[in-house]
Structure formats: C-alpha cells, structure tokens
Design a protein around this motif. Structure first.
Motif, PDB file in Angstrom:
ATOM      1  N   PRO A 256       0.720  -1.303  -0.129  1.00 50.84           N
ATOM      2  CA  PRO A 256      -0.054   0.162   0.186  1.00 50.84           C
ATOM      3  C   PRO A 256       0.803   1.154  -0.007  1.00 50.84           C
ATOM      4  O   PRO A 256       0.322   2.223  -0.598  1.00 50.84           O
ATOM      5  CB  PRO A 256      -0.768  -0.309   1.104  1.00 50.84           C
ATOM      6  CG  PRO A 256      -0.674  -1.710   1.782  1.00 50.84           C
ATOM      7  CD  PRO A 256       0.485  -2.058   1.052  1.00 50.84           C
ATOM      8  N   LEU A 257       2.022   1.399   0.540  1.00 48.55           N
ATOM      9  CA  LEU A 257       2.951   2.303   0.821  1.00 48.55           C
ATOM     10  C   LEU A 257       3.485   2.461  -0.816  1.00 48.55           C
ATOM     11  O   LEU A 257       3.540   3.769  -1.164  1.00 48.55           O
ATOM     12  CB  LEU A 257       4.004   2.240   1.809  1.00 48.55           C
ATOM     13  CG  LEU A 257       3.360   1.766   3.380  1.00 48.55           C
ATOM     14  CD1 LEU A 257       4.929   1.629   3.935  1.00 48.55           C
ATOM     15  CD2 LEU A 257       2.931   3.133   3.618  1.00 48.55           C
ATOM     16  N   ALA A 258       3.740   1.814  -1.389  1.00 43.42           N
ATOM     17  CA  ALA A 258       4.243   1.839  -2.701  1.00 43.42           C
ATOM     18  C   ALA A 258       3.216   2.400  -3.600  1.00 43.42           C
ATOM     19  O   ALA A 258       3.707   3.254  -4.599  1.00 43.42           O
ATOM     20  CB  ALA A 258       4.620   0.324  -3.363  1.00 43.42           C
ATOM     21  N   GLU A 259       2.291   2.029  -3.577  1.00 44.80           N
ATOM     22  CA  GLU A 259       0.948   2.897  -4.362  1.00 44.80           C
ATOM     23  C   GLU A 259       0.712   4.153  -3.796  1.00 44.80           C
ATOM     24  O   GLU A 259       0.565   5.335  -4.813  1.00 44.80           O
ATOM     25  CB  GLU A 259      -0.486   2.062  -4.094  1.00 44.80           C
ATOM     26  CG  GLU A 259      -0.465   0.638  -4.604  1.00 44.80           C
ATOM     27  CD  GLU A 259      -1.792  -0.020  -4.192  1.00 44.80           C
ATOM     28  OE1 GLU A 259      -2.656   0.538  -3.873  1.00 44.80           O
ATOM     29  OE2 GLU A 259      -1.843  -1.200  -4.589  1.00 44.80           O
ATOM     30  N   ARG A 260       0.855   4.520  -2.812  1.00 48.51           N
ATOM     31  CA  ARG A 260       0.974   5.963  -2.166  1.00 48.51           C
ATOM     32  C   ARG A 260       2.287   6.655  -2.948  1.00 48.51           C
ATOM     33  O   ARG A 260       2.275   7.742  -3.373  1.00 48.51           O
ATOM     34  CB  ARG A 260       0.767   6.170  -0.751  1.00 48.51           C
ATOM     35  CG  ARG A 260      -0.429   5.637  -0.271  1.00 48.51           C
ATOM     36  CD  ARG A 260      -0.341   5.812   1.320  1.00 48.51           C
ATOM     37  NE  ARG A 260      -1.771   5.559   1.699  1.00 48.51           N
ATOM     38  CZ  ARG A 260      -2.486   6.519   2.197  1.00 48.51           C
ATOM     39  NH1 ARG A 260      -2.415   7.533   1.985  1.00 48.51           N
ATOM     40  NH2 ARG A 260      -3.766   6.018   2.563  1.00 48.51           N
ATOM     41  N   ALA A 261       3.302   5.930  -2.840  1.00 46.16           N
ATOM     42  CA  ALA A 261       4.505   6.619  -3.262  1.00 46.16           C
ATOM     43  C   ALA A 261       4.617   7.155  -4.690  1.00 46.16           C
ATOM     44  O   ALA A 261       4.880   8.014  -5.122  1.00 46.16           O
ATOM     45  CB  ALA A 261       5.875   5.776  -3.002  1.00 46.16           C
ATOM     46  N   ALA A 262       3.874   5.919  -5.404  1.00 45.58           N
ATOM     47  CA  ALA A 262       3.766   6.181  -6.823  1.00 45.58           C
ATOM     48  C   ALA A 262       3.035   7.253  -7.308  1.00 45.58           C
ATOM     49  O   ALA A 262       3.001   8.109  -8.063  1.00 45.58           O
ATOM     50  CB  ALA A 262       3.206   4.888  -7.587  1.00 45.58           C
ATOM     51  N   ARG A 263       1.732   7.559  -6.485  1.00 43.00           N
ATOM     52  CA  ARG A 263       0.742   8.735  -6.567  1.00 43.00           C
ATOM     53  C   ARG A 263       1.490   9.937  -6.280  1.00 43.00           C
ATOM     54  O   ARG A 263       1.332  11.167  -6.976  1.00 43.00           O
ATOM     55  CB  ARG A 263      -0.470   8.614  -5.895  1.00 43.00           C
ATOM     56  CG  ARG A 263      -1.181   7.233  -6.243  1.00 43.00           C
ATOM     57  CD  ARG A 263      -2.745   7.804  -5.667  1.00 43.00           C
ATOM     58  NE  ARG A 263      -2.859   7.197  -4.142  1.00 43.00           N
ATOM     59  CZ  ARG A 263      -3.107   5.964  -3.894  1.00 43.00           C
ATOM     60  NH1 ARG A 263      -3.083   5.066  -4.581  1.00 43.00           N
ATOM     61  NH2 ARG A 263      -3.020   6.059  -2.682  1.00 43.00           N
ATOM     62  N   ILE A 264       2.258   9.961  -5.135  1.00 45.83           N
ATOM     63  CA  ILE A 264       3.249  11.230  -4.510  1.00 45.83           C
ATOM     64  C   ILE A 264       3.993  11.695  -6.045  1.00 45.83           C
ATOM     65  O   ILE A 264       4.167  12.769  -6.282  1.00 45.83           O
ATOM     66  CB  ILE A 264       3.841  10.963  -3.449  1.00 45.83           C
ATOM     67  CG1 ILE A 264       3.053  10.857  -2.277  1.00 45.83           C
ATOM     68  CG2 ILE A 264       5.095  12.042  -3.111  1.00 45.83           C
ATOM     69  CD1 ILE A 264       3.768  10.384  -1.080  1.00 45.83           C
ATOM     70  N   LEU A 265       4.784  10.619  -6.181  1.00 50.54           N
ATOM     71  CA  LEU A 265       5.802  11.028  -7.405  1.00 50.54           C
ATOM     72  C   LEU A 265       5.118  11.434  -8.815  1.00 50.54           C
ATOM     73  O   LEU A 265       5.512  12.462  -9.419  1.00 50.54           O
ATOM     74  CB  LEU A 265       6.759   9.755  -7.993  1.00 50.54           C
ATOM     75  CG  LEU A 265       7.702  10.041  -8.996  1.00 50.54           C
ATOM     76  CD1 LEU A 265       8.691  11.053  -8.622  1.00 50.54           C
ATOM     77  CD2 LEU A 265       8.458   8.600  -9.095  1.00 50.54           C
ATOM     78  N   ALA A 266       3.984  10.744  -9.130  1.00 54.98           N
ATOM     79  CA  ALA A 266       3.226  11.081 -10.389  1.00 54.98           C
ATOM     80  C   ALA A 266       2.537  12.639 -10.450  1.00 54.98           C
ATOM     81  O   ALA A 266       2.528  13.417 -11.062  1.00 54.98           O
ATOM     82  CB  ALA A 266       2.062  10.347 -10.514  1.00 54.98           C
TER      83      ALA A 266
END
Length: 319
Positions: free
Chosen positions: A66-76
C-alpha cells in the motif's frame, strides 16, 4: 511541524518501478549509495522494512505494497505539477503513455493518435496495446482505454459510449447442437469464454425484470476477444462478444446472434486516468481529443467496418 521526506518517498517509488536500487539510481540520475540511504532513512521513519533483500533479489515487502501505491501517486503528482507549470509557458510537448485494447487500439486509436501528433509535433506518444488489464498507476500510464463493465476503483473514469454485446455461434454449430431459446439452456452447450470478463454471463429479458446468470464453461478461454472467433467460425461453441468483434461475421452470415430477447450486461468504452486531478496540459489535450473523437465509433456498424478489414481473417479487438 515535521515535513515528510518527499525525496525519500519519490526514490522509494522509483525503486519499486525499476525493481532494483541500481536501476532506480540510473533512471533518476542519483548514485546507488544515495538511493540506498534514502530507503534506509524512510524505513527508519516508518519503523518497518520496505524490501526483502538477498544477494540476488530485491522484493517488496507485503506490508509495503500500500505504501508503494501511495509513493507512486506522490511521484506522479509532483511530476504532473512540474509539467503543468512548464506547459503553461510553452507549446504542448513531452511524452504521453497510453494503454488500449489491442484490436480496438490498432484500428480506432492509432489513426487518431497520428492526427493528434501531426497537430502537436512536440508531443511523443508511447502506445501500449494489449487485451490484458494494466495497473495504470504502478506502470506509469497517463491514461488507458478499456471496454468493459468497470468495477468501482480509485481511478478517474469517463464513459465515452456504450458498446453492445452479442451471444453468437455459427449456423453449423446451431444445426448440430440446437439453438438455445433461454439463457438457462446455455449450460448444456460448449461456451467460449473471454478471460478478462470476471464472473458469469448475465442476461436480462427485454422489458421484463427476469435476470439469468450463466457461468461459461467450455473448450476455450482467452484474454483476447478475437482469439475466440476462429473457434466460433469452426463451429466449436457459443461466445458472447462485443459487436465490433463479431459485427462483420454477423453481417456476412458466418455467425448468428441468438437470445435476441435477452440483453447482456451493459459494457462501454471508458477512458481511465490516475486518481490525481493534476495532469500535464498535453495529457488534458489528448483526453479532450479522444473523448470527442471516440464517441461515434462505438456504434456496431462503424466498429465492424473498421476493425474487420480482410474478409478471410478473424478480427482484432478487446472484450
């Protein structure tokens, strides 16, 4: 107030995307040591390991998904904000990543992209054509086109138009095995299933409240709608497919539509984007262009004429 370590989150997203510290370092122009320190820093802040490391393999920890999904959104979102600011001062430019169904993309999307690129020479498009489902956020797509009855999700979705579906078989199959008059009779037949459609086939009688669900079981299952067509033409079973896959064969009599009084569950052509409302101007421009130009091609006759070119070949498309 302590600010979040946004750099570490962005580096974490890059490591997940490239599946290695060195791959992420090369992609974002940092040293491997800098990447490793950022991940260690983030792990200390979170109080948990983000990856399982061995000498040969780096694997994302289950609790970190779940953290990886949040990180991807932050970067995007950060990239989108920067690109939106840049686009405001210059003409449309940069790369756009698109996912689309294989056959539908070849015949209906690719010609439109050529037209769009001619009008915007500063834009580059990376078009990924596949009938398999994609994870838009994790795989870094700016937008995707899907033909389906979409479940609820965190993605932003725009329905462009409806797409009809037909239950079909060859005249030879029906002559040999009989023509079902009711969806419940399909259970006695060989059913060819589209793997990307989850759950049973659902039917509703036109003008009535009666509904019937049938789970397809038969000799062939595929994640491509067109891959079922040769088996249909060979008289090997019954399938339920979009009109743009079988339209030419229905018009020519090679296939016959059955259960005409029963309506399949509605499907449509959808344009999906990541959950963030922040998008570069070039992506907004392409979304508006495709939304306008892909309204009419959903009609059966347009899609059938477009998708099925040579008369002796089964057509390409998505289910």
């Amino acid at each position: 107030m302590r600010l979040p370590d946004l750099e570490a989150w962005a580096i974490f997203a890059a490591v997940v995307e490239h599946r290695s510290f060195s791959g992420a370092a090369d992609a974002i122009g940092l040293s491997k040591a800098t990447v490793s320190k950022a991940i260690a820093r983030l792990e200390r802040q979170l109080g948990q390991s983000l990856f399982h490391r061995t000498s040969r393999r780096l694997a994302l920890a289950e609790a970190a998904r779940p953290l990886a999904e949040r990180a991807a959104r932050i970067l995007a979102e950060a990239r989108a904000a920067e690109e939106e600011a840049r686009d405001a001062g210059v003409g449309l430019a940069g790369r756009i990543r698109i996912a689309a169904p294989l056959g539908f993309g070849v015949v209906n999307v690719a010609p439109l992209l050529a037209e769009f690129l001619a009008a915007h020479p500063g834009i580059e498009i990376d078009l990924d054509l596949s009938d398999a489902r994609v994870d838009i956020v994790a795989q870094g797509f700016d937008l995707a086109l899907r033909i389906a009855d979409l479940p609820d999700s965190s993605l932003r979705s725009r329905r462009l138009c409806g797409v009809s579906a037909h239950t079909v078989a060859s005249p030879a199959y029906l002559a040999a095995h009989g023509t079902p008059a009711h969806p419940s009779e399909l259970t006695g037949h060989r059913l060819l299933a589209y793997a990307n459609t989850t759950g049973p086939w659902r039917f509703r009688r036109s003008g009535a409240a009666e509904e019937v669900a049938v789970r397809p079981e038969g000799p062939l299952i595929s994640n491509s709608g067109e891959a079922l067509v040769p088996a249909l033409l060979a008289g090997l079973g019954i399938a339920r497919l979009p009109g743009f896959v079988v339209g030419r064969h229905l018009a020519g009599g090679a296939l016959v539509a059955i259960l005409g009084d029963w309506e399949p569950a509605a499907i449509g052509l959808h344009l999906l984007t990541p959950p963030s409302p922040l998008r570069p101007a070039r992506v907004e421009a392409l979304i508006a262009f495709l939304a306008q130009r892909l309204r009419d091609p959903c009609s059966d006759h347009r899609l059938a004429d477009a998708v099925h070119a040579p008369a002796d070949l089964p057509p390409p498309a998505d289910g």
